[in-house]
Design an enzyme around this catalytic site. Sequence first.
Site, PDB file in Angstrom:
ATOM      1  N   THR A 137       0.816  -1.204   0.000  1.00 30.34           N
ATOM      2  CA  THR A 137       0.000   0.000   0.000  1.00 30.34           C
ATOM      3  C   THR A 137       0.857   1.265   0.000  1.00 30.34           C
ATOM      4  O   THR A 137       1.990   1.255   0.513  1.00 30.34           O
ATOM      5  CB  THR A 137      -0.889  -0.001   1.264  1.00 30.34           C
ATOM      6  OG1 THR A 137      -1.413   1.311   1.474  1.00 30.34           O
ATOM      7  CG2 THR A 137      -0.130  -0.380   2.517  1.00 30.34           C
ATOM      8  N   TYR A 154      -1.438  -0.051  10.460  1.00 33.39           N
ATOM      9  CA  TYR A 154      -1.718  -0.709   9.172  1.00 33.39           C
ATOM     10  C   TYR A 154      -0.491  -0.619   8.261  1.00 33.39           C
ATOM     11  O   TYR A 154       0.024  -1.629   7.772  1.00 33.39           O
ATOM     12  CB  TYR A 154      -2.943  -0.059   8.518  1.00 33.39           C
ATOM     13  CG  TYR A 154      -3.148  -0.469   7.081  1.00 33.39           C
ATOM     14  CD1 TYR A 154      -3.489  -1.781   6.752  1.00 33.39           C
ATOM     15  CD2 TYR A 154      -2.985   0.443   6.033  1.00 33.39           C
ATOM     16  CE1 TYR A 154      -3.665  -2.164   5.428  1.00 33.39           C
ATOM     17  CE2 TYR A 154      -3.166   0.074   4.712  1.00 33.39           C
ATOM     18  CZ  TYR A 154      -3.507  -1.236   4.415  1.00 33.39           C
ATOM     19  OH  TYR A 154      -3.671  -1.613   3.102  1.00 33.39           O
TER      20      TYR A 154
HETATM   21  N1  LIG Z   1      -8.656  -1.420  -1.106  1.00 39.03           N
HETATM   22  C1  LIG Z   1      -7.601  -0.597  -1.259  1.00 39.03           C
HETATM   23  O1  LIG Z   1      -7.733   0.561  -1.713  1.00 39.03           O
HETATM   24  C2  LIG Z   1      -6.216  -1.077  -0.903  1.00 39.03           C
HETATM   25  C3  LIG Z   1      -5.146  -0.173  -1.017  1.00 39.03           C
HETATM   26  C4  LIG Z   1      -3.863  -0.620  -0.704  1.00 39.03           C
HETATM   27  C5  LIG Z   1      -3.653  -1.929  -0.310  1.00 39.03           C
HETATM   28  N2  LIG Z   1      -4.689  -2.785  -0.189  1.00 39.03           N
HETATM   29  C6  LIG Z   1      -4.416  -4.159   0.245  1.00 39.03           C
HETATM   30  O2  LIG Z   1      -5.025  -5.062  -0.663  1.00 39.03           O
HETATM   31  C7  LIG Z   1      -5.473  -6.234   0.016  1.00 39.03           C
HETATM   32  C8  LIG Z   1      -6.921  -6.484  -0.354  1.00 39.03           C
HETATM   33  O3  LIG Z   1      -7.701  -5.344  -0.035  1.00 39.03           O
HETATM   34  P1  LIG Z   1      -9.277  -5.362  -0.267  1.00 39.03           P
HETATM   35  O4  LIG Z   1      -9.731  -3.951  -0.382  1.00 39.03           O
HETATM   36  O5  LIG Z   1      -9.606  -6.342  -1.326  1.00 39.03           O
HETATM   37  O6  LIG Z   1      -9.755  -5.915   1.153  1.00 39.03           O
HETATM   38  P2  LIG Z   1     -10.932  -6.946   1.505  1.00 39.03           P
HETATM   39  O7  LIG Z   1     -11.197  -6.773   2.968  1.00 39.03           O
HETATM   40  O8  LIG Z   1     -12.065  -6.776   0.572  1.00 39.03           O
HETATM   41  O9  LIG Z   1     -10.246  -8.350   1.230  1.00 39.03           O
HETATM   42  C9  LIG Z   1      -9.412  -8.988   2.181  1.00 39.03           C
HETATM   43  C10 LIG Z   1      -9.791 -10.451   2.208  1.00 39.03           C
HETATM   44  O10 LIG Z   1      -8.957 -11.108   3.146  1.00 39.03           O
HETATM   45  C11 LIG Z   1      -9.749 -12.029   3.893  1.00 39.03           C
HETATM   46  N3  LIG Z   1      -9.120 -12.261   5.191  1.00 39.03           N
HETATM   47  C12 LIG Z   1      -8.954 -11.374   6.206  1.00 39.03           C
HETATM   48  N4  LIG Z   1      -8.355 -11.985   7.247  1.00 39.03           N
HETATM   49  C13 LIG Z   1      -8.137 -13.271   6.881  1.00 39.03           C
HETATM   50  C14 LIG Z   1      -7.561 -14.397   7.529  1.00 39.03           C
HETATM   51  N5  LIG Z   1      -7.085 -14.317   8.783  1.00 39.03           N
HETATM   52  N6  LIG Z   1      -7.494 -15.563   6.865  1.00 39.03           N
HETATM   53  C15 LIG Z   1      -7.973 -15.672   5.592  1.00 39.03           C
HETATM   54  N7  LIG Z   1      -8.542 -14.638   4.926  1.00 39.03           N
HETATM   55  C16 LIG Z   1      -8.615 -13.453   5.569  1.00 39.03           C
HETATM   56  C17 LIG Z   1     -11.106 -11.356   4.027  1.00 39.03           C
HETATM   57  O11 LIG Z   1     -12.156 -12.259   4.307  1.00 39.03           O
HETATM   58  C18 LIG Z   1     -11.242 -10.690   2.650  1.00 39.03           C
HETATM   59  O12 LIG Z   1     -11.891 -11.534   1.734  1.00 39.03           O
HETATM   60  C19 LIG Z   1      -5.236  -5.995   1.490  1.00 39.03           C
HETATM   61  O13 LIG Z   1      -4.071  -6.692   1.878  1.00 39.03           O
HETATM   62  C20 LIG Z   1      -5.030  -4.492   1.585  1.00 39.03           C
HETATM   63  O14 LIG Z   1      -4.166  -4.152   2.643  1.00 39.03           O
HETATM   64  C21 LIG Z   1      -5.980  -2.389  -0.476  1.00 39.03           C
END
Ligand SMILES: NC(=O)c1ccc[n+]([C@@H]2O[C@H](COP(=O)([O-])OP(=O)(O)OC[C@H]3O[C@@H](n4cnc5c(N)ncnc54)[C@H](O)[C@@H]3O)[C@@H](O)[C@H]2O)c1
Length: 340
Positions: A119, A146
């Site tokens: 991120t 985070y």
């Molecule tokens: N959405 C954004 O703008 C953004 C920006 C930068 C980085 N990210 C990173 O991208 C990744 C995905 O983000 P997202 O927006 O799709 O989030 P999201 O919450 O939609 O997806 C995360 C997934 O991980 C699963 N999860 C959480 N804890 C878990 C565990 N202990 N075991 C198994 N599964 C688990 C959740 O059920 C979910 O399906 C994350 O790592 C986040 O830090 C997202």
Amino acid sequence: MTIKTVLVTGGAGYIGSHTAKALADAGLRPVVYDDFSNGHRGAVRWGSMVNGDVRDQTRLTEVMAKFEIDAVIHFAGLIEVGRSVTAPEMFWDINLNGVAAVLGAMRETGVARMVFSSTAAVYGQPAGDGQDRLSEEATKAPLNPYGDSKLAAERLIAAHTRAYGLEGVVLRYFNAAGADPSGYLGEAHACESHLIPLAIEAALGLGPALTVHGSDYPTPDGACLRDYVHVCDLARAHVLALTTPLGPTRFDAFNLGSGVGHSVLEVIAAVDKATRRTTPFATGPRREGDPAMLVADPSRARAVLGWRTERSSLNDIVADAVAWRKAPRFGFHPIVEAVA
Ligand SMILES: NC(=O)c1ccc[n+]([C@@H]2O[C@H](COP(=O)([O-])OP(=O)(O)OC[C@H]3O[C@@H](n4cnc5c(N)ncnc54)[C@H](O)[C@@H]3O)[C@@H](O)[C@H]2O)c1
């Protein structure tokens, strides 16, 4: 090595589900591994689906062996910055111990490459006058647990490439937004903290009025500038990262953004246009730790991954997000093979 089957941890979530689709579109087989704590079973529409915790190395090892996994894309984790401040231990546990468990299972089963969701939060407050686009070399100084947990995870991956010869590709997303134009996938976080879905909810009368945090930043209209990148463009970058050649360090990191900054007020105007409504908002004080501008310099991703954004104009992003919010349609796809 030819990649055929890819473990997608967190593949039931927002970016993971779009990436599973992109993998299937590229002729690869995704195996989604998720505990569904924040994801959606209905968003898993391609390949196989396994219920499991990303900290469970034994289960991950079984799954990698059973499905003959060739590479891992690791999305699973906690994402809410505010919650990371009030419950930091959960973020360190899932975001760092989760990566450690996946790397351990990769070592046990001989899976070579991890592509990791990182991120822009690893950069914290940009140095200098904060007016430059951020390159991968910018100082890393996260402002919250985070960002800390993600930077620590990046470093753990880099250490594994040195110690065990694994390969690591870190993708640092700026603001993921939009939805698959098919209407079958979109952003559905249980506790939404992202601007575009919150603005759409406000405009459609489905959520409270928006608060614009700060109107006196050194930006053209006084509001913060952020870099929005379409989730389908992000998804394609993961497919490219599976096979991009790596140098002798076997590790690389890329900023993924459109390279263009849009202010909060520009986002509101785009939402007004797409919804044909007027988004209700109030202007409040600045939020502590919010930089004036966070915009990617995506030139390394272009040069090395050959990545180009295709749908990351603000109007396309908002139009797709509005279409999804008006008619979210998760649903099972017949080829999914669920594994208990
Ligand atoms: N959405 C954004 O703008 C953004 C920006 C930068 C980085 N990210 C990173 O991208 C990744 C995905 O983000 P997202 O927006 O799709 O989030 P999201 O919450 O939609 O997806 C995360 C997934 O991980 C699963 N999860 C959480 N804890 C878990 C565990 N202990 N075991 C198994 N599964 C688990 C959740 O059920 C979910 O399906 C994350 O790592 C986040 O830090 C997202």
